[in-house]
Design a protein around this motif. Structure first.
Motif, PDB file in Angstrom:
ATOM      1  N   ILE A  14       0.835  -1.200   0.000  1.00 55.41           N
ATOM      2  CA  ILE A  14       0.000   0.000   0.000  1.00 55.41           C
ATOM      3  C   ILE A  14       0.875   1.257   0.000  1.00 55.41           C
ATOM      4  CG2 ILE A  14      -1.625   1.376   1.366  1.00 55.41           C
ATOM      5  CD1 ILE A  14      -2.916  -0.913  -0.112  1.00 55.41           C
ATOM      6  N   HIS A  15       1.949   1.248   0.800  1.00 57.56           N
ATOM      7  CA  HIS A  15       2.898   2.371   0.805  1.00 57.56           C
ATOM      8  C   HIS A  15       3.382   2.666  -0.620  1.00 57.56           C
ATOM      9  CE1 HIS A  15       4.422   1.929   5.254  1.00 57.56           C
ATOM     10  NE2 HIS A  15       3.129   2.160   5.174  1.00 57.56           N
ATOM     11  N   ILE A  16       3.837   1.620  -1.288  1.00 60.28           N
ATOM     12  CA  ILE A  16       4.454   1.775  -2.611  1.00 60.28           C
ATOM     13  C   ILE A  16       3.417   2.201  -3.652  1.00 60.28           C
ATOM     14  CG2 ILE A  16       5.627   0.535  -4.473  1.00 60.28           C
ATOM     15  CD1 ILE A  16       6.896  -1.226  -2.197  1.00 60.28           C
ATOM     16  N   ILE A  17       2.242   1.582  -3.620  1.00 57.16           N
ATOM     17  CA  ILE A  17       1.193   1.902  -4.595  1.00 57.16           C
ATOM     18  C   ILE A  17       0.775   3.368  -4.483  1.00 57.16           C
ATOM     19  CG2 ILE A  17      -1.232   1.481  -5.190  1.00 57.16           C
ATOM     20  CD1 ILE A  17      -0.677  -1.500  -4.445  1.00 57.16           C
ATOM     21  N   PHE A  18       0.534   3.821  -3.256  1.00 58.15           N
ATOM     22  CA  PHE A  18       0.117   5.211  -3.088  1.00 58.15           C
ATOM     23  C   PHE A  18       1.232   6.179  -3.471  1.00 58.15           C
ATOM     24  CE2 PHE A  18      -3.535   3.885  -0.383  1.00 58.15           C
ATOM     25  CZ  PHE A  18      -4.502   4.653  -1.009  1.00 58.15           C
ATOM     26  N   TRP A  19       2.479   5.818  -3.176  1.00 62.29           N
ATOM     27  CA  TRP A  19       3.585   6.699  -3.560  1.00 62.29           C
ATOM     28  C   TRP A  19       3.667   6.816  -5.076  1.00 62.29           C
ATOM     29  CZ3 TRP A  19       8.102   6.189  -6.416  1.00 62.29           C
ATOM     30  CH2 TRP A  19       8.954   7.299  -6.348  1.00 62.29           C
ATOM     31  N   ILE A  20       3.485   5.696  -5.773  1.00 66.85           N
ATOM     32  CA  ILE A  20       3.492   5.723  -7.245  1.00 66.85           C
ATOM     33  C   ILE A  20       2.367   6.609  -7.759  1.00 66.85           C
ATOM     34  CG2 ILE A  20       3.109   4.329  -9.318  1.00 66.85           C
ATOM     35  CD1 ILE A  20       4.589   2.041  -7.857  1.00 66.85           C
ATOM     36  N   LEU A  21       1.198   6.510  -7.148  1.00 67.92           N
ATOM     37  CA  LEU A  21       0.066   7.354  -7.563  1.00 67.92           C
ATOM     38  C   LEU A  21       0.384   8.833  -7.381  1.00 67.92           C
ATOM     39  CD1 LEU A  21      -3.007   5.374  -6.159  1.00 67.92           C
ATOM     40  CD2 LEU A  21      -2.344   5.661  -8.561  1.00 67.92           C
ATOM     41  N   PHE A  22       1.110   9.143  -6.313  1.00 64.58           N
ATOM     42  CA  PHE A  22       1.502  10.539  -6.072  1.00 64.58           C
ATOM     43  C   PHE A  22       2.372  11.088  -7.199  1.00 64.58           C
ATOM     44  CE2 PHE A  22       0.437  10.696  -1.443  1.00 64.58           C
ATOM     45  CZ  PHE A  22      -0.096  11.977  -1.437  1.00 64.58           C
ATOM     46  N   GLN A  23       3.061  10.215  -7.904  1.00 65.76           N
ATOM     47  CA  GLN A  23       3.980  10.666  -8.951  1.00 65.76           C
ATOM     48  C   GLN A  23       3.288  10.881 -10.293  1.00 65.76           C
ATOM     49  OE1 GLN A  23       6.832  11.289  -7.328  1.00 65.76           O
ATOM     50  NE2 GLN A  23       5.711  10.254  -5.670  1.00 65.76           N
ATOM     51  N   ILE A  24       2.028  10.459 -10.395  1.00 63.69           N
ATOM     52  CA  ILE A  24       1.306  10.583 -11.666  1.00 63.69           C
ATOM     53  C   ILE A  24       0.686  11.985 -11.769  1.00 63.69           C
ATOM     54  CG2 ILE A  24      -0.569   9.666 -13.079  1.00 63.69           C
ATOM     55  CD1 ILE A  24      -0.191   6.988 -11.651  1.00 63.69           C
ATOM     56  N   PRO A  25       1.109  12.771 -12.746  1.00 59.30           N
ATOM     57  CA  PRO A  25       0.638  14.168 -12.841  1.00 59.30           C
ATOM     58  C   PRO A  25      -0.739  14.292 -13.495  1.00 59.30           C
ATOM     59  CG  PRO A  25       2.182  13.724 -14.596  1.00 59.30           C
ATOM     60  CD  PRO A  25       2.118  12.459 -13.774  1.00 59.30           C
ATOM     61  N   ILE A  26      -1.705  13.585 -12.955  1.00 58.47           N
ATOM     62  CA  ILE A  26      -3.085  13.655 -13.437  1.00 58.47           C
ATOM     63  C   ILE A  26      -3.908  14.385 -12.386  1.00 58.47           C
ATOM     64  CG2 ILE A  26      -5.133  12.338 -14.107  1.00 58.47           C
ATOM     65  CD1 ILE A  26      -3.277  10.118 -15.054  1.00 58.47           C
ATOM     66  N   PRO A  27      -4.506  15.522 -12.720  1.00 57.00           N
ATOM     67  CA  PRO A  27      -5.210  16.350 -11.731  1.00 57.00           C
ATOM     68  C   PRO A  27      -6.224  15.588 -10.883  1.00 57.00           C
ATOM     69  CG  PRO A  27      -5.021  17.520 -13.801  1.00 57.00           C
ATOM     70  CD  PRO A  27      -4.522  16.137 -14.068  1.00 57.00           C
ATOM     71  N   THR A  28      -6.990  14.692 -11.504  1.00 62.59           N
ATOM     72  CA  THR A  28      -8.015  13.950 -10.752  1.00 62.59           C
ATOM     73  C   THR A  28      -7.387  13.122  -9.638  1.00 62.59           C
ATOM     74  OG1 THR A  28      -9.374  13.798 -12.744  1.00 62.59           O
ATOM     75  CG2 THR A  28      -9.917  12.311 -10.929  1.00 62.59           C
ATOM     76  N   ILE A  29      -6.270  12.468  -9.961  1.00 65.01           N
ATOM     77  CA  ILE A  29      -5.580  11.646  -8.957  1.00 65.01           C
ATOM     78  C   ILE A  29      -5.012  12.518  -7.858  1.00 65.01           C
ATOM     79  CG2 ILE A  29      -3.612  10.114  -8.555  1.00 65.01           C
ATOM     80  CD1 ILE A  29      -4.043   8.967 -11.341  1.00 65.01           C
ATOM     81  N   GLN A  30      -4.404  13.642  -8.236  1.00 63.72           N
ATOM     82  CA  GLN A  30      -3.790  14.525  -7.250  1.00 63.72           C
ATOM     83  C   GLN A  30      -4.848  15.150  -6.329  1.00 63.72           C
ATOM     84  OE1 GLN A  30      -0.494  14.702  -6.787  1.00 63.72           O
ATOM     85  NE2 GLN A  30      -0.379  13.149  -8.394  1.00 63.72           N
ATOM     86  N   ILE A  31      -6.009  15.480  -6.891  1.00 58.27           N
ATOM     87  CA  ILE A  31      -7.102  16.023  -6.071  1.00 58.27           C
ATOM     88  C   ILE A  31      -7.589  14.971  -5.082  1.00 58.27           C
ATOM     89  CG2 ILE A  31      -9.508  16.812  -6.133  1.00 58.27           C
ATOM     90  CD1 ILE A  31      -8.807  18.185  -8.822  1.00 58.27           C
ATOM     91  N   PHE A  32      -7.717  13.729  -5.570  1.00 53.44           N
ATOM     92  CA  PHE A  32      -8.149  12.632  -4.702  1.00 53.44           C
ATOM     93  C   PHE A  32      -7.156  12.424  -3.563  1.00 53.44           C
ATOM     94  CE2 PHE A  32      -7.587   8.047  -3.777  1.00 53.44           C
ATOM     95  CZ  PHE A  32      -8.780   7.838  -3.095  1.00 53.44           C
TER      96      PHE A  32
END
Length: 199
Positions: A24-42
């Motif tokens: 879970i640590h790694i998955i969420f960190w990877i998501l943080f690196q994706i520059p997609i506004p919807t993901i970053q807002i979430f």
């Protein structure tokens, strides 16, 4: 006790909860690196933002436990989890391990909410990890049959270094570290009462 010699398959089989948390640590960190506004807002709705908690977003007391911003933050917390948490998962069994991990992390975040300013925001598993060290600290002084002298010295040495680094590392949630440690120490007798560690 703290020496890891298992291969990946054996580790995941023996310590499924630790494996899941690390993933879970790694998955969420990877998501943080994706520059997609919807993901970053979430993801922005999941950090430990005190003003958000004050407005009723109580999930922010839990979700920061699994989130990390920088690679070094992710690395040190996840490595600490992999090295030091398996012995407690084995000792407490899955259910109690999950509870002590969550309780100490949440209590550390509650302390952060009560002590830090309203605009304070934080991420990281450090409060929960310090909570696990609090359990070990209780064992060192009050349940000596559960931990040998050599491993007690390892725990005390790591704790001294960890506490010192807490006060001298920039952007560290000091409140979370200290209250995570205290929470683990205070909750330990409830979780260790009927458990015996088989080495």
């Amino acid at each position: 006790m703290f020496t890891r010699s298992e291969n990946f398959q054996t580790f995941t089989s023996l310590y499924p909860v630790v494996t899941f948390i690390a993933a879970i640590h790694i998955i969420f960190w990877i998501l943080f690196q994706i520059p997609i506004p919807t993901i970053q807002i979430f993801l922005g709705q999941l950090d430990g933002y005190n003003a958000g908690i004050a407005s009723g977003e109580y999930w922010r007391l839990v979700t920061p436990i699994f989130l990390h911003m920088g690679l070094s933050h992710l690395f040190f917390n996840t490595v600490s989890l992999i090295l030091f948490a398996p012995a407690l998962e084995r000792m407490l069994r899955k259910g109690k391990f999950i509870l002590i991990y969550l309780f100490t992390g949440i209590l550390a975040n509650i302390a952060t909410f009560l002590i830090e300013p309203l605009q304070y925001s934080h991420l990281g598993a450090s409060g929960a990890i310090f909570g696990l060290f609090g359990v070990y600290l209780f064992m060192v002084y009050f349940r000596k049959e559960l931990i040998d002298k050599a491993n007690s010295q390892v725990i005390l040495s790591i704790l001294v270094i960890g506490v010192i680094m807490t006060f001298f590392t920039a952007n560290t949630n000091i409140t979370s570290h200290i209250f995570g440690l205290i929470s683990g120490f205070l909750l330990a007798p409830l979780f260790l009462q009927k458990n015996k560690y088989n080495s």
